[in-house]
Design an enzyme around this catalytic site. Structure first.
Site, PDB file in Angstrom:
ATOM      1  N   LYS A   1       0.830  -1.206   0.000  1.00 35.91           N
ATOM      2  CA  LYS A   1       0.000   0.000   0.000  1.00 35.91           C
ATOM      3  C   LYS A   1       0.868   1.260   0.000  1.00 35.91           C
ATOM      4  O   LYS A   1       0.636   2.178  -0.794  1.00 35.91           O
ATOM      5  CB  LYS A   1      -0.924  -0.034   1.223  1.00 35.91           C
ATOM      6  N   SER A   2       1.858   1.308   0.871  1.00 37.07           N
ATOM      7  CA  SER A   2       2.701   2.514   0.958  1.00 37.07           C
ATOM      8  C   SER A   2       3.400   2.771  -0.369  1.00 37.07           C
ATOM      9  O   SER A   2       3.480   3.917  -0.842  1.00 37.07           O
ATOM     10  CB  SER A   2       3.770   2.330   2.041  1.00 37.07           C
TER      11      SER A   2
ATOM     12  N   GLY B   1      -4.757   8.198   5.418  1.00 32.48           N
ATOM     13  CA  GLY B   1      -3.800   9.114   6.042  1.00 32.48           C
ATOM     14  C   GLY B   1      -2.594   9.347   5.143  1.00 32.48           C
ATOM     15  O   GLY B   1      -2.057  10.457   5.080  1.00 32.48           O
TER      16      GLY B   1
ATOM     17  N   SER C   1       7.398   8.932  12.048  1.00 26.98           N
ATOM     18  CA  SER C   1       6.277   8.750  11.134  1.00 26.98           C
ATOM     19  C   SER C   1       6.736   8.972   9.696  1.00 26.98           C
ATOM     20  O   SER C   1       7.206  10.056   9.341  1.00 26.98           O
ATOM     21  CB  SER C   1       5.157   9.740  11.477  1.00 26.98           C
TER      22      SER C   1
ATOM     23  N   ASP D   1       1.699  -1.252  11.885  1.00 25.33           N
ATOM     24  CA  ASP D   1       0.395  -1.668  11.343  1.00 25.33           C
ATOM     25  C   ASP D   1       0.080  -3.138  11.645  1.00 25.33           C
ATOM     26  O   ASP D   1      -1.048  -3.586  11.453  1.00 25.33           O
ATOM     27  CB  ASP D   1       0.354  -1.455   9.826  1.00 25.33           C
TER      28      ASP D   1
ATOM     29  N   LYS E   1      -4.303   5.907  14.595  1.00 22.50           N
ATOM     30  CA  LYS E   1      -4.470   5.200  13.314  1.00 22.50           C
ATOM     31  C   LYS E   1      -5.946   5.274  12.895  1.00 22.50           C
ATOM     32  O   LYS E   1      -6.692   6.088  13.416  1.00 22.50           O
ATOM     33  CB  LYS E   1      -3.973   3.755  13.460  1.00 22.50           C
TER      34      LYS E   1
END
Ligand code: S3P
Length: 430
Positions: free
Chosen positions: A19-20, A91, A164, A318, A345
Site C-alpha cells: 500500500k505505501s 492518512g 512517522s 500496522d 491510526k
C-alpha cells in the site's frame, strides 16, 4: 461476515501490492516527467483515493489489466483541482499530498471520511508552516478538512517528535519545492520507501541512520525534474501478516506467502515471530527496484510471549493488531510499549484491539502506549466491532479461525481499504 474455527490451512498465497509503495508510485509518477508504469499496484480504496486526487489535479492515469500507467507532467505540471480532493480513509494520501500541494501555485482543499477527518494533521501543519506554507485546518481543530494556498517555501531542519513516514515524506515532498535543503530527523527510522523511490526518480536525496542512537535523518534539495520509472510493487508485508499469523496459529498449517516486501523498516513482524518461537523460513530472497523481497514459509508453531518496544515499533506499527492476537495464544506475557502512535491510526487501536480481544476472552490490559497480554487461554467466538478499521477486521478474522463458536465481524467490507480480496484468498487455503 461470520467465521468459525478451521484446521490445516495449506497452500500458496500471493498478497496484493504494498500500500505505501503503491501510493508513492502514483504521487511521484504524477510529478515526474514522462511515463511511470506500475505493476502489481494495490487496487484498494486508499490507493484508489490517491489516483482520484491526482486525476483531479490534471494527471492522466490509465488503469490497465496488468498495470497502472501514470502520465506525469513534471514537478510544475499539476493543475488546480476543479473539486475538493477526496482522500477517503487514507492518512498516507492526505499527509503526502499536502506536502506536494504546499508548493503549488493554486489553492486546494482536502477532506476525507469521519475517521480521516479526526486524525491529527498538526504534525504536518506545523513543519509545513515553518517552511512558509499556507495550510490551515478549516475547522481549527488540527484535523482535515485542510485548505492550502500558494506560498514560497524555504528549506528547514525539522526534528520530528514522532517516527512517522507520513510526516517525513510530507516534509521531503514539500522540500522539492523549497529554496535550499530540507532535512528531517526522526527519533527512530520509519519506513523509508519515499527515500528509496525518490532516489530512483532522480531526486537529490540523502539519508543516514545514526550509529550511536536510533535517530535517522533524510535530506532533500530541489532538482530540475524527476523522471518516470517502471516499478513492480512488492507484496505488502502488512497484508502478508494475516496469513503468516494464520499459518502459525491454525493447527496443522503450512503456508507459503510469496513475493513479500521485507524492507527492514517494515519487517519487524518477522523478528517478533522469531522471538516468539514461530517456525518461519525466508526463501528466494532478492531485490527489486531497491526493495528486498522474499517468499515466507510458515508452519504451525507453539508461541511464547515477548516484549516489543523502542525502534522496533515503527517497523511493525500496522501489524500490532495481528501480533496482539498471536500474543493471546502465546505462553506467558507479551508487553507492547512505546506504541502510542496506535491511538491515531484508522481507529484508536489500543482500544479497538483491547476491547475486541477482551470480548473473545483474552486477558489483556491497555496501557498509555501499548498493551499487556497474558496469553495462553483459548479464544471464544464474539461480535467484533471493527469501527470500519480494515486491520481490525483482518486481524480478528484470523482470531475467529482459532476461536470456539462463531465470530461475527461487523462491517467486514472495510478490508477493501487495503486488501479487497482478503476473504477469497484465505478460502483458497481451506
Ligand atoms: C504509512 C506510514 C505509517 C503507516 C501507514 C502507512 C506510509 O503511518 O501506519 O499505514 O505509507 O507512509 P505513520 O507514518 O503515521 O506512522
Amino acid at each position: 461476515m461470520e467465521l468459525a474455527a478451521v484446521t490445516g490451512l495449506k497452500g500458496k498465497v500471493t498478497v496484493p501490492g504494498d500500500k505505501s509503495i503503491s501510493h508513492r508510485c502514483i504521487m511521484f509518477g504524477a510529478i515526474a516527467k514522462g511515463t511511470t508504469v506500475v505493476h502489481n499496484f494495490l487496487q484498494g480504496a486508499d490507493c484508489r483515493a490517491t489516483i482520484h486526487c491526482f486525476r483531479n489535479l490534471g494527471i492522466e492515469i490509465e488503469d490497465r489489466e496488468d498495470s497502472v500507467i501514470v502520465h506525469g507532467k513534471g514537478l510544475h505540471g499539476l493543475q488546480a483541482p476543479t473539486q475538493l480532493l477526496d482522500v477517503g480513509n487514507s492518512g498516507t494520501t492526505t499527509r503526502l499530498i499536502a506536502g506536494i500541494l504546499a508548493g503549488q501555485p493554486f489553492d486546494s482543499k482536502l477532506s476525507g471520511d469521519d475517521s480521516l477527518n479526526s486524525r491529527p494533521m498538526k504534525r504536518i501543519i506545523e513543519p509545513l508552516t515553518e517552511m512558509g506554507a499556507d495550510i490551515t485546518s478549516i475547522l481549527h481543530n488540527g484535523c482535515a478538512p485542510l485548505y492550502i494556498t500558494p506560498a514560497t517555501l524555504r528549506g528547514i531542519h525539522y526534528d520530528s517528535p514522532v517516527a512517522s513516514a507520513q510526516v517525513k515524506s510530507c516534509i521531503l515532498l514539500a522540500g522539492l519545492y523549497a529554496d535550499g535543503e530540507t532535512t528531517v530527523t526522526e527519533p527512530a527510522l520509519s519506513r523509508n520507501h519515499t527515500e528509496l523511490m525518490l532516489r530512483e526518480f532522480g531526486a537529490d536525496i540523502r539519508f543516514t541512520h545514526a550509529l550511536d542512537s536510533t535517530k535517522a535523518t533524510a535530506s532533500i534539495r530541489p532538482c530540475e525534474e524527476l523522471y518516470g520509472q517502471n516499478i513492480t510493487v512488492p507484496g505488502d508485508i502488512s497484508s502478508a501478516a494475516y496469513f503468516i499469523a494464520a499459518g502459525l496459529l491454525v493447527p496443522d498449517s503450512e503456508i507459503l506467502v510469496q513475493n513479500v516486501g521485507i524492507n527492514p523498516t517494515r519487517a519487524g513482524l518477522l523478528k517478533v515471530c522469531e522471538d516468539m518461537g514461530g517456525d518461519i523460513t525466508l526463501l528466494n530472497e532478492q531485490t527489486e527496484g531497491g526493495e528486498p523481497i522474499a517468499d515466507v514459509l510458515v508452519r504451525t508453531s507453539k508461541l511464547h510471549g515477548t516484549t516489543i518496544q523502542d525502534d522496533l515499533i515503527p517497523t511493525l506499527i500496522d501489524e500490532i493488531p495481528m501480533i496482539a492476537v498471536m500474543a493471546s495464544q502465546a505462553e506467558g506475557t507479551t508487553i507492547i510499549k512505546d506504541a502510542a502512535e496506535l491511538k491515531v491510526k484508522e481507529t484508536d487501536r489500543i482500544e479497538t484491539v483491547t476491547d475486541n480481544l477482551k470480548a473473545m476472552g483474552c486477558d489483556i490490559t491497555p496501557t498509555e502506549d501499548g498493551m499487556i497480554i497474558r496469553g495462553g487461554s483459548p479464544l471464544h467466538g464474539a461480535t467484533i466491532h471493527t469501527l470500519l478499521d480494515h486491520r481490525i477486521a483482518m486481524a480478528f478474522s484470523i482470531a475467529a479461525l482459532i476461536a470456539d463458536g462463531t465470530t461475527k465481524i461487523l462491517d467486514s467490507q472495510c478490508v477493501d481499504v487495503s486488501y479487497p480480496n482478503f476473504y477469497d484468498t484465505f478460502e483458497n487455503l481451506l
